[in-house]
Each structure stands twice: as structure tokens, then as C-alpha cells.
Write a protein that holds these residues in place. Sequence first.
Motif, mmCIF file in Angstrom:
data_model
loop_
_atom_site.group_PDB
_atom_site.id
_atom_site.type_symbol
_atom_site.label_atom_id
_atom_site.label_comp_id
_atom_site.label_asym_id
_atom_site.label_seq_id
_atom_site.Cartn_x
_atom_site.Cartn_y
_atom_site.Cartn_z
ATOM 1 N N ASP A 43 41.303 43.525 52.152
ATOM 2 C CA ASP A 43 41.271 44.982 51.960
ATOM 3 C C ASP A 43 39.886 45.508 51.611
ATOM 4 N N GLY A 44 38.951 44.626 51.377
ATOM 5 C CA GLY A 44 37.618 45.075 51.002
ATOM 6 C C GLY A 44 36.901 43.979 50.261
ATOM 7 N N PRO A 45 35.576 44.125 50.072
ATOM 8 C CA PRO A 45 34.824 43.056 49.424
ATOM 9 C C PRO A 45 35.327 42.753 48.020
ATOM 10 N N ALA A 46 35.390 41.488 47.699
ATOM 11 C CA ALA A 46 35.856 41.076 46.381
ATOM 12 C C ALA A 46 35.179 39.769 45.998
ATOM 13 N N VAL A 47 34.846 39.657 44.740
ATOM 14 C CA VAL A 47 34.252 38.422 44.223
ATOM 15 C C VAL A 47 35.372 37.534 43.726
ATOM 16 N N PRO A 48 35.580 36.368 44.352
ATOM 17 C CA PRO A 48 36.667 35.508 43.887
ATOM 18 C C PRO A 48 36.309 34.850 42.563
ATOM 19 N N MET A 49 37.296 34.721 41.697
ATOM 20 C CA MET A 49 37.124 33.994 40.446
ATOM 21 C C MET A 49 37.561 32.561 40.648
ATOM 22 N N PRO A 50 37.024 31.651 39.838
ATOM 23 C CA PRO A 50 37.517 30.273 39.913
ATOM 24 C C PRO A 50 38.972 30.197 39.451
ATOM 25 N N LEU A 51 39.631 29.140 39.866
ATOM 26 C CA LEU A 51 41.011 28.906 39.445
ATOM 27 C C LEU A 51 41.099 28.958 37.919
ATOM 28 N N ALA A 52 42.155 29.582 37.426
ATOM 29 C CA ALA A 52 42.430 29.618 35.991
ATOM 30 C C ALA A 52 41.379 30.349 35.182
ATOM 31 N N THR A 53 40.982 31.504 35.647
ATOM 32 C CA THR A 53 40.155 32.380 34.818
ATOM 33 C C THR A 53 41.115 33.260 34.019
ATOM 34 N N LEU A 54 41.203 32.976 32.732
ATOM 35 C CA LEU A 54 42.264 33.555 31.906
ATOM 36 C C LEU A 54 41.728 34.263 30.680
ATOM 37 N N TYR A 55 42.408 35.319 30.310
ATOM 38 C CA TYR A 55 42.049 36.029 29.083
ATOM 39 C C TYR A 55 43.293 36.236 28.250
ATOM 40 N N LEU A 56 43.063 36.414 26.952
ATOM 41 C CA LEU A 56 44.204 36.559 26.056
ATOM 42 C C LEU A 56 44.891 37.900 26.255
ATOM 43 N N GLY A 57 44.230 38.818 26.908
ATOM 44 C CA GLY A 57 44.842 40.119 27.169
ATOM 45 C C GLY A 57 43.898 40.967 28.000
#
Lengths: 76, 292
Positions: free
Chosen positions: B102-116
Motif C-alpha cells: 500500500d505504500g513505502p514502509a520500513v519493516p521491523m525485525p521479528l518480535a519488536t515489542l513494547y509494553l504498550g
Amino acid sequence: MQGTRNPVPWQGPEATAPIGVPLVDLLDRVLGTGVVISGDLVIAIADVPLVRLSLHALLASVSERVPAPWADSGPL
Amino acid sequence: MNSTPHISAPRISPPAKSVGSCATYVFAVCRSDHPASPSDAHGHAGGGPLRLLTVGSLCAVVQDVPATEFSETALRERLGDAAELERCARAHHGVVTATTADGPAVPMPLATLYLGDERARAAIEENQESFRLALDRITGRAEWAVKVYLTQSATTARSVAPDIRQTPAPGPGTGPRPVSGRAYLDRLRSRQNLREQHRESAVAAAERVDRAVRELAVAMVPRRPHGPEVTGKDRTQIMNMAYLIAEDRNEELAATIGRLRASPDFDGIEIDVTGPWAPYSFTDGGDLAGHS
């Protein structure tokens, strides 16, 4: 949407590799790419030893499932 | 039935019911004018629907996931399991790919997680500038994986006389020796030379591939070469590169690869191309083309 998104438009002439090459490419990418931002948990997860461990687990299970066809072919 | 509550139960597999405790999983970061969260991908099983989290002029494709299943310990266990690792990787990749469609996007590595959400927002905010740079770099471009292999059949087929390959291995008490030691050593040496020649010509072929693809690319990244456990024993990987290539040059790439494959000195050389990939390898740069 369809054509451009197909992740593997070209395949090698023979599918002799024990595991689908795209999966290996995929793991290389989702696990091994440079981390742009650090997450709350990703620091612990994306460290190299774990990534290696995961890949090892994958490769080991694969080679158990699919024994290499050339039992004694030497190196190059 | 379930009458004995173990206080110190070490298992970490409670049903995904744990009330309210969710983590925010980030798949990709795009510009805030990105149309919507992808509708044809669902993210990780057991998580909530995909949604967009706006952060200034950027937005992230995120999913609420049960914190218990995505805790550090749980993830260690899950990602160490081959089947589960593959499932997670494919779920992650599914969202990333749907987003980049759908448009340019920067992929994150697997399991990029935040507490909220707040933590995720803060982390993205802090890195806004590098996200913008990365988005500029990848807009209108896609990643291609190009690998070059030397096939085993080429090595053996080109070997000289077949009797060389039948020479028994040296060793204590090996069977009858039809030839003199000197002849045997000569054979060993010539076999060794042949192998080296094959390798050298394969390396030269790989360089030719690299040079040709480089002309189409804006950036490139060498990747970890795969060993025989991945490639199979009948071929050796000589090159494993990722290239960032403008989307309108896909056909040129196909033509270039086709030409190389058809070239007579690429006999016994395999060129493997996969793509277009979301630009996983180029979110933090890569060598610019032409500056080798």
C-alpha cells in the motif's frame, strides 16, 4: 497487487535444496536485519546467540526430516 | 477437577486469557498518509486486529498481542522451535508485505515489542529522523535477493578421466594399488587443480552477476552465505547479495538475469533470484551502488 507481491517469481531450475529457499531468505531478513529502534523486549530477543539458536533449531530439524541425498560427496 | 494450584509452577503456558495484559507488537513504520492498516493480513494468532498507531508524520502498523505469549521467556522458547519460528516469521512477513503493497514502509525485525502504545510511540518518536531517511531511501524501490551457486554436477561432469575419481583413498591397508605412488599423487594434484579452477571460474561468474545487477541497483548489502545444510550438498553458494532496485526496473533485472543464465560460460552456475521483498536489508543503509 497480485503479481508484484508474489515473493518468488523466479525459482531456481531445480528444487533440490532441502528447505525452501524463500524461508531461509525470510529468516535472514526478519531476524538478521539491522535494528532501527530498540523495543522493550527486542533487545533480549534479537541478540545474536538467540538468532543463531533459532536458526540451528530450524536447520537441524530440517536435515533430520530430509536426509541429504549425497551421502558421501566430498567438498567441491 | 483442576484442584491443585501450583504456586511455583514453572510452566509458562497459561491460556491466552490473562486479563488485559497486552504488549504492542510493531510490524512496520510508514508515513502517516499511509491508507490504512492492511486488511488482508492478520498478524500473529491470538492477537488483536491490526491497527495504525500515528506518531507525528509517521505511523506504525501494530497489533495487541498477549503479553504472556510474547514475554522474553516465552519468545525464547517459541522462537527456538522450528515450526513456531516459521509461523511467527511468516505472520510477521505477511503483515510487512501487505503494508508495503500500500505504500513505502520500513519493516521491523521479528518480535519488536513494547509494553504498550505509549512506549512504542516514544521509541518511534525518538527515531523519527532515521525513519524518514529510510522511507525516502526505499520509496519506489524494492529488495531483490540474488544468489549464485556452483552445482556439483558441473564439478564432476567436467572432471577429466573417470578413473581419477575411482582412485582408492590412501590409507593404511587399502586394497590393491594398480598404479605407482607417483601417478597417484599426480592424479590427486590434478584433481585438486580442477577443483580450484572450478571455484575460480564460479567466483568470476559471481562477480559478473554482481557487476550486472549493481548497474540496476541503488544500494546493495552482502548477506551471510548459506552452507550446505541450506543449499543441499550438490551445490555450493558462491554469492548471496541483496539489492535495492527501483520498481520500474524489474523487467530489466529479469532480462539481465536471463542473459547471464543463457551465457555459455555460465554452464554449471545457477543464479537464484527472489523478490521483490520489502526492503528489510536497507532500513539502515547499505552500500550505494557504484561505490564499490
